[in-house]
Design an enzyme around this catalytic site. Structure first.
Site, PDB file in Angstrom:
ATOM      1  N   GLU A  93       0.818  -1.211   0.000  1.00 53.20           N
ATOM      2  CA  GLU A  93       0.000   0.000   0.000  1.00 53.20           C
ATOM      3  C   GLU A  93       0.854   1.265   0.000  1.00 53.20           C
ATOM      4  O   GLU A  93       1.928   1.302   0.595  1.00 53.20           O
ATOM      5  CB  GLU A  93      -0.899   0.016   1.244  1.00 53.20           C
ATOM      6  CG  GLU A  93      -1.959  -1.061   1.192  1.00 53.20           C
ATOM      7  CD  GLU A  93      -2.753  -1.191   2.489  1.00 53.20           C
ATOM      8  OE1 GLU A  93      -3.928  -1.557   2.394  1.00 53.20           O
ATOM      9  OE2 GLU A  93      -2.214  -0.938   3.562  1.00 53.20           O
ATOM     10  N   CYS A 106       3.219   8.518   1.243  1.00 52.79           N
ATOM     11  CA  CYS A 106       3.772   7.582   2.221  1.00 52.79           C
ATOM     12  C   CYS A 106       3.988   6.263   1.477  1.00 52.79           C
ATOM     13  O   CYS A 106       3.052   5.681   0.927  1.00 52.79           O
ATOM     14  CB  CYS A 106       2.741   7.447   3.340  1.00 52.79           C
ATOM     15  SG  CYS A 106       3.309   6.496   4.701  1.00 52.79           S
ATOM     16  N   CYS A 113       6.131  -6.500   7.683  1.00 51.02           N
ATOM     17  CA  CYS A 113       7.254  -5.964   8.452  1.00 51.02           C
ATOM     18  C   CYS A 113       7.632  -6.975   9.533  1.00 51.02           C
ATOM     19  O   CYS A 113       6.756  -7.592  10.145  1.00 51.02           O
ATOM     20  CB  CYS A 113       6.864  -4.628   9.093  1.00 51.02           C
ATOM     21  SG  CYS A 113       8.250  -3.872   9.991  1.00 51.02           S
ATOM     22  N   CYS A 117       6.242  -4.373  16.116  1.00 50.64           N
ATOM     23  CA  CYS A 117       5.732  -3.375  17.080  1.00 50.64           C
ATOM     24  C   CYS A 117       4.270  -3.721  17.394  1.00 50.64           C
ATOM     25  O   CYS A 117       3.449  -3.842  16.468  1.00 50.64           O
ATOM     26  CB  CYS A 117       5.821  -1.968  16.509  1.00 50.64           C
ATOM     27  SG  CYS A 117       7.485  -1.564  15.942  1.00 50.64           S
ATOM     28  N   CYS A 120       0.997  -1.896  15.846  1.00 48.47           N
ATOM     29  CA  CYS A 120       0.977  -1.614  14.413  1.00 48.47           C
ATOM     30  C   CYS A 120       0.433  -2.798  13.612  1.00 48.47           C
ATOM     31  O   CYS A 120       0.891  -3.935  13.769  1.00 48.47           O
ATOM     32  CB  CYS A 120       2.410  -1.283  13.976  1.00 48.47           C
ATOM     33  SG  CYS A 120       2.638  -1.251  12.203  1.00 48.47           S
ATOM     34  N   GLU A 164      10.108  -1.645   7.395  1.00 45.32           N
ATOM     35  CA  GLU A 164      11.162  -0.833   8.013  1.00 45.32           C
ATOM     36  C   GLU A 164      12.202  -0.561   6.921  1.00 45.32           C
ATOM     37  O   GLU A 164      12.927  -1.467   6.498  1.00 45.32           O
ATOM     38  CB  GLU A 164      11.765  -1.616   9.199  1.00 45.32           C
ATOM     39  CG  GLU A 164      13.109  -1.140   9.686  1.00 45.32           C
ATOM     40  CD  GLU A 164      13.172   0.350  10.060  1.00 45.32           C
ATOM     41  OE1 GLU A 164      12.455   0.781  10.962  1.00 45.32           O
ATOM     42  OE2 GLU A 164      13.983   1.067   9.427  1.00 45.32           O
ATOM     43  N   LEU A 219      10.116   6.636  18.197  1.00 47.08           N
ATOM     44  CA  LEU A 219      10.688   6.577  19.548  1.00 47.08           C
ATOM     45  C   LEU A 219       9.714   5.872  20.514  1.00 47.08           C
ATOM     46  O   LEU A 219      10.032   4.857  21.103  1.00 47.08           O
ATOM     47  CB  LEU A 219      10.986   8.007  20.006  1.00 47.08           C
ATOM     48  CG  LEU A 219      11.930   8.166  21.170  1.00 47.08           C
ATOM     49  CD1 LEU A 219      13.285   7.561  20.863  1.00 47.08           C
ATOM     50  CD2 LEU A 219      12.094   9.642  21.526  1.00 47.08           C
ATOM     51  N   CYS A 337      -1.646   6.127  10.345  1.00 47.32           N
ATOM     52  CA  CYS A 337      -0.398   5.595  10.881  1.00 47.32           C
ATOM     53  C   CYS A 337      -0.634   4.296  11.643  1.00 47.32           C
ATOM     54  O   CYS A 337      -1.492   4.234  12.525  1.00 47.32           O
ATOM     55  CB  CYS A 337       0.137   6.625  11.862  1.00 47.32           C
ATOM     56  SG  CYS A 337       1.789   7.068  11.491  1.00 47.32           S
TER      57      CYS A 337
HETATM   58  S1  SF4 Z   1       5.687   0.563  13.337  1.00 50.58           S
HETATM   59 FE1  SF4 Z   1       7.028   0.438  11.521  1.00 50.58          FE
HETATM   60  S2  SF4 Z   1       8.708  -0.866  12.200  1.00 50.58           S
HETATM   61 FE2  SF4 Z   1       7.071  -1.198  13.682  1.00 50.58          FE
HETATM   62  S3  SF4 Z   1       5.953  -2.994  12.899  1.00 50.58           S
HETATM   63 FE3  SF4 Z   1       4.962  -1.157  12.051  1.00 50.58          FE
HETATM   64  S4  SF4 Z   1       5.883  -0.846  10.057  1.00 50.58           S
HETATM   65 FE4  SF4 Z   1       7.229  -2.216  11.206  1.00 50.58          FE
END
Ligand code: SF4
Length: 346
Positions: A93, A106, A113, A117, A120, A164, A219, A337
């Protein structure tokens, strides 16, 4: 023989392919201009190339390596999400966020990924593979096509889509070099930003290899213990080292670092954590972006309330740290996000 994808080939590879076809050197410039400046997606459109060459090239090479599958437009704020399929059927995407002067793009750097995290959606997909440089460039070209049809321009690019970018740095770097180069898309390097979690050594690598690209760091916590919970892939990368790498980046590039901080209720939004964060960033050329948490089904978190967010912002500002609260964009189409999961919503 499987076709090659033109945007994944560098100049040397293209030159040698053209030499094998018995073509003069200037053909390369003609083809680069058509693909990267004029944005054509078929050889048939390259009107100053001999017809026979166009046919031979079309038999051997495809120009674009990804296909637009669906587009979603947010009813709330006109953010657009574009869902592409790669040739091996992976969904990725890109998101277009409206700005006063055009669109911020973006862009994705990986399929899924692997950083995990827990707030996410992309992290919950796991990692399938790195995107090739051509697949990254093709997001830029396809989206630029699209915005031009709307009489708009892409005014900035941020690598904050799926993946990432520093974990796929060779391909990201190659793509950026093409996007900014004179014989590529001629897009201003200072209008590109890489967003990274900042595993040890990654920011330094960026400073050395792509000096003028902007830096955003995810962060999300003011201390190592909490950060390792929220960004588990940084477990061997203490904050002290990251801060030093960011300061060095600021010194070399004279550009401010953006620190991203997702606001999670009763996890990282306490007064004491705002104070610790202010202390951590004291004296840096930086800016903090407080990001309201966008709900993700799998994630065991809730968004901070507006009072806590305002208090957090006030403490940072009161300590001289430039800070803004990001306006959520594209929530109704899962484009905000942390929400990218490459699900077809049709
Ligand atoms: S916040 Fe960024 S680095 Fe972390 S899992 Fe999502 S896409 Fe990957």
């Amino acid at each position: 023989m499987a076709k090659q994808f033109l945007t994944s080939l560098d100049d040397e590879q293209l030159r040698s392919a053209l030499t094998k076809l018995g073509e003069p050197r200037y053909r390369l410039d003609q083809i680069l201009r058509w693909v990267y400046k004029d944005n054509v997606s078929t050889f048939a459109q390259m009107s100053d190339l001999p017809n026979e060459l166009r046919i031979r090239l079309a038999e051997r090479v495809s120009i674009r390596s990804i296909k637009l599958q669906s587009e979603y437009c947010s009813a709330e704020d006109s953010t657009r999400k574009l869902l592409f399929y790669t040739r091996d059927n992976h969904a990725i995407e890109s998101v277009l966020i409206p700005r006063k002067d055009g669109y911020a793009l973006c862009i994705s750097s990986q399929v899924g990924c692997g950083m995990g995290c827990p707030f996410c959606a992309t992290g919950y997909m796991g990692m399938s593979r790195n995107l090739e440089s051509g697949e990254i460039i093709d997001q830029f070209l396809s989206v630029r096509d699209h915005t031009r049809e709307m009489n708009q321009e892409v005014v900035s690019v941020i690598f904050m889509g799926m993946g990432e970018p520093m974990a796929n740095f060779p391909n990201v770097r190659k793509a950026i070099c093409r996007i900014i180069s004179e014989d590529g898309c001629q897009f201003g390097v200072r209008r590109i930003t890489i967003s990274t979690i900042g595993v040890k050594g990654w920011v330094s690598r960026l400073s050395k290899s792509l000096k003028n690209v902007g830096l955003a760091v995810s962060l999300h916590a003011p201390d190592d213990e909490l950060r390792m919970r929220l960004v588990p892939a940084v477990r061997n990368s203490p904050l002290a080292g990251l801060m030093q790498e960011c300061k060095d980046h600021q010194y070399v590039t004279k550009r401010r670092t953006t620190y991203e901080y997702v606001m999670l209720r009763h996890v990282n939004d306490f007064e004491s954590q705002a104070e610790s964060l202010a202390k951590l960033l004291q004296g840096q050329l930086c800016h903090v972006n407080l990001i309201p948490f966008n709900r993700v089904t799998e994630a065991p978190f809730s968004p901070s309330d507006s009072v806590s967010t305002a208090r957090f912002e006030r403490i940072l500002a009161g300590n001289g740290i430039p800070v803004t609260v990001r306006t959520p964009r594209g929530r109704d189409i899962d484009a905000a996000c942390g929400q990218l999961a490459a699900r077809d919503l049709t």
